[in-house]
Design a protein around this motif. Structure first.
Motif, mmCIF file in Angstrom:
data_model
loop_
_atom_site.group_PDB
_atom_site.id
_atom_site.type_symbol
_atom_site.label_atom_id
_atom_site.label_comp_id
_atom_site.label_asym_id
_atom_site.label_seq_id
_atom_site.Cartn_x
_atom_site.Cartn_y
_atom_site.Cartn_z
ATOM 1 N N ASP A 1 30.908 52.402 29.853
ATOM 2 C CA ASP A 1 29.852 52.871 29.785
ATOM 3 C C ASP A 1 28.958 52.987 30.270
ATOM 4 O OD1 ASP A 1 30.015 52.191 27.578
ATOM 5 O OD2 ASP A 1 29.945 53.767 25.872
ATOM 6 N N ASP A 2 27.940 51.813 30.531
ATOM 7 C CA ASP A 2 26.618 50.787 30.054
ATOM 8 C C ASP A 2 25.873 52.091 31.813
ATOM 9 O OD1 ASP A 2 26.456 50.132 32.989
ATOM 10 O OD2 ASP A 2 27.581 47.735 31.928
ATOM 11 N N PRO A 3 24.944 52.191 31.529
ATOM 12 C CA PRO A 3 23.674 53.624 32.612
ATOM 13 C C PRO A 3 23.707 52.431 33.585
ATOM 14 C CG PRO A 3 22.434 53.104 30.525
ATOM 15 C CD PRO A 3 24.244 51.680 30.500
ATOM 16 N N LEU A 4 23.538 50.988 33.388
ATOM 17 C CA LEU A 4 23.076 50.482 34.687
ATOM 18 C C LEU A 4 23.477 50.459 35.826
ATOM 19 C CD1 LEU A 4 20.818 47.719 35.320
ATOM 20 C CD2 LEU A 4 22.502 46.441 35.023
ATOM 21 N N ARG A 5 22.780 50.723 36.793
ATOM 22 C CA ARG A 5 22.971 50.998 37.924
ATOM 23 C C ARG A 5 22.091 50.240 39.433
ATOM 24 N NH1 ARG A 5 26.895 51.468 36.132
ATOM 25 N NH2 ARG A 5 28.055 53.339 35.429
ATOM 26 N N LEU A 6 22.720 49.445 39.499
ATOM 27 C CA LEU A 6 21.634 48.496 40.570
ATOM 28 C C LEU A 6 21.861 49.899 42.645
ATOM 29 C CD1 LEU A 6 23.504 45.512 40.800
ATOM 30 C CD2 LEU A 6 21.331 46.125 39.460
ATOM 31 N N PRO A 7 20.374 49.442 42.937
ATOM 32 C CA PRO A 7 20.419 50.558 43.864
ATOM 33 C C PRO A 7 21.268 50.192 45.092
ATOM 34 C CG PRO A 7 18.265 48.439 43.976
ATOM 35 C CD PRO A 7 19.566 48.864 41.724
ATOM 36 N N TRP A 8 21.929 49.298 45.516
ATOM 37 C CA TRP A 8 22.592 48.532 46.172
ATOM 38 C C TRP A 8 24.551 49.751 45.973
ATOM 39 C CZ3 TRP A 8 26.619 44.693 46.577
ATOM 40 C CH2 TRP A 8 27.442 44.532 47.986
ATOM 41 N N ILE A 9 24.528 50.024 46.993
ATOM 42 C CA ILE A 9 25.604 50.841 46.751
ATOM 43 C C ILE A 9 26.713 50.734 47.785
ATOM 44 C CG2 ILE A 9 27.419 53.140 46.562
ATOM 45 C CD1 ILE A 9 24.949 54.501 45.126
ATOM 46 N N PRO A 10 28.025 49.222 48.003
ATOM 47 C CA PRO A 10 28.618 48.954 48.620
ATOM 48 C C PRO A 10 29.274 49.976 49.886
ATOM 49 C CG PRO A 10 29.153 47.847 46.763
ATOM 50 C CD PRO A 10 28.359 49.451 46.288
ATOM 51 N N ALA A 11 28.979 50.053 50.951
ATOM 52 C CA ALA A 11 29.463 50.994 52.632
ATOM 53 C C ALA A 11 29.838 49.770 53.200
ATOM 54 C CB ALA A 11 28.597 51.917 52.271
ATOM 55 N N ALA A 12 30.726 50.882 54.069
ATOM 56 C CA ALA A 12 30.952 49.693 55.278
ATOM 57 C C ALA A 12 29.816 49.953 56.542
ATOM 58 C CB ALA A 12 31.494 50.789 56.234
ATOM 59 N N GLY A 13 29.587 48.727 57.047
ATOM 60 C CA GLY A 13 28.286 48.551 58.013
ATOM 61 C C GLY A 13 28.777 48.745 59.304
ATOM 62 N N PRO B 1 32.391 42.587 26.920
ATOM 63 C CA PRO B 1 32.215 43.274 27.815
ATOM 64 C C PRO B 1 33.537 43.870 28.964
ATOM 65 C CG PRO B 1 31.155 41.514 28.353
ATOM 66 C CD PRO B 1 32.222 41.555 26.852
ATOM 67 N N ALA B 2 33.777 44.618 29.762
ATOM 68 C CA ALA B 2 34.661 44.819 31.224
ATOM 69 C C ALA B 2 34.360 44.409 32.220
ATOM 70 C CB ALA B 2 34.492 46.087 31.071
ATOM 71 N N GLY B 3 32.982 43.659 32.007
ATOM 72 C CA GLY B 3 32.565 42.377 32.957
ATOM 73 C C GLY B 3 31.757 41.935 32.773
ATOM 74 N N VAL B 4 30.897 40.876 34.127
ATOM 75 C CA VAL B 4 29.287 40.313 33.678
ATOM 76 C C VAL B 4 28.553 39.911 35.084
ATOM 77 C CG1 VAL B 4 28.536 38.224 32.877
ATOM 78 C CG2 VAL B 4 30.542 38.704 31.791
ATOM 79 N N ASN B 5 27.449 40.529 35.040
ATOM 80 C CA ASN B 5 27.007 40.382 36.581
ATOM 81 C C ASN B 5 25.854 39.102 36.348
ATOM 82 O OD1 ASN B 5 26.955 43.106 37.037
ATOM 83 N ND2 ASN B 5 27.148 42.556 38.662
ATOM 84 N N VAL B 6 25.523 38.444 37.380
ATOM 85 C CA VAL B 6 25.090 37.445 37.432
ATOM 86 C C VAL B 6 23.904 37.114 38.369
ATOM 87 C CG1 VAL B 6 24.333 34.663 37.389
ATOM 88 C CG2 VAL B 6 26.543 35.524 36.263
ATOM 89 N N LEU B 7 22.520 37.737 37.638
ATOM 90 C CA LEU B 7 21.867 38.121 39.418
ATOM 91 C C LEU B 7 20.616 36.876 39.375
ATOM 92 C CD1 LEU B 7 21.863 41.701 37.893
ATOM 93 C CD2 LEU B 7 23.564 41.040 40.257
ATOM 94 N N ASN B 8 20.475 36.801 40.204
ATOM 95 C CA ASN B 8 18.783 35.797 40.414
ATOM 96 C C ASN B 8 17.572 36.091 41.668
ATOM 97 O OD1 ASN B 8 17.470 33.984 43.022
ATOM 98 N ND2 ASN B 8 16.754 33.615 40.560
ATOM 99 N N ASN B 9 16.691 36.987 41.371
ATOM 100 C CA ASN B 9 16.015 38.084 42.576
ATOM 101 C C ASN B 9 14.784 36.683 42.709
ATOM 102 O OD1 ASN B 9 16.877 40.743 40.584
ATOM 103 N ND2 ASN B 9 15.298 40.314 39.256
ATOM 104 N N CYS B 10 14.834 36.848 44.016
ATOM 105 C CA CYS B 10 13.368 35.896 44.772
ATOM 106 C C CYS B 10 12.662 36.316 44.913
ATOM 107 C CB CYS B 10 14.459 35.044 45.368
ATOM 108 S SG CYS B 10 13.735 33.408 46.224
ATOM 109 N N GLY B 11 11.667 36.640 45.086
ATOM 110 C CA GLY B 11 10.680 37.147 45.490
ATOM 111 C C GLY B 11 10.641 38.262 45.096
ATOM 112 N N SER B 12 9.127 38.860 45.279
ATOM 113 C CA SER B 12 8.492 40.380 44.404
ATOM 114 C C SER B 12 9.436 41.488 45.239
ATOM 115 C CB SER B 12 6.700 40.314 44.559
ATOM 116 O OG SER B 12 6.006 39.603 44.269
#
Length: 138
Positions: free
Chosen positions: A112-124, A82-93
């Motif tokens: 070219d994978d279709p996976l997109r997480l809903p969080w898109i980093p942007a300046a806070g 792969p081009a990279g790897v995500n390691v994720l944990n989901n805690c709570g519903s």
């Protein structure tokens, strides 16, 4: 070791009561392919003992899961390229946890994978970030 939850799907997988495609295992953890993979090679790492989530798992079991996630990420990188790897944990519903047995997702990422997480980093907002910091460190 925490007690096994007889209604937990991951406890049943650990016990061999449900089938799984194990990619790695040690005395504390099991890593198996996800049946609803986000990408090819998406693997779930679970402790063999039952812990509900990130907030309740003991530090030694968490460390064992992190070490296994690293082992699986290396394996996936070597074998699946792969081009990279995500390691994720989901805690709570609200954070998309659907199985309440602590687990880490090791998700190989491809250009070219279709996976997109809903969080898109942007300046806070700096003031909001500072206020949050003060609340966390008070």
């Amino acid at each position: 070791m925490a007690e096994r939850d007889p209604d937990c799907i991951f406890c049943k997988i650990v016990a061999g009561e449900l089938p799984s495609l194990v990619v790695a295992e040690d005395d504390r953890t099991v890593a198996f392919l996800d049946v609803a993979p986000a990408t090819p090679g998406h693997t779930v790492v679970v402790p063999k003992e039952h812990h509900r989530d990130l907030l309740t798992i003991d530090p030694e079991a968490l460390a064992a899961c992190a070490a296994m996630a690293q082992r699986v990420a290396r394996l996936a990188t070597e074998r699946l390229e792969p081009a990279g790897v995500n390691v994720l944990n989901n805690c709570g519903s609200a954070a998309w946890q659907t199985v309440f047995h602590f687990h880490l997702h090791v998700v190989p990422r491809y250009v070219d994978d279709p996976l997109r997480l809903p969080w898109i980093p942007a300046a806070g907002d700096r003031d909001e970030i500072t206020a949050t910091h003060e609340r966390l460190t008070a």
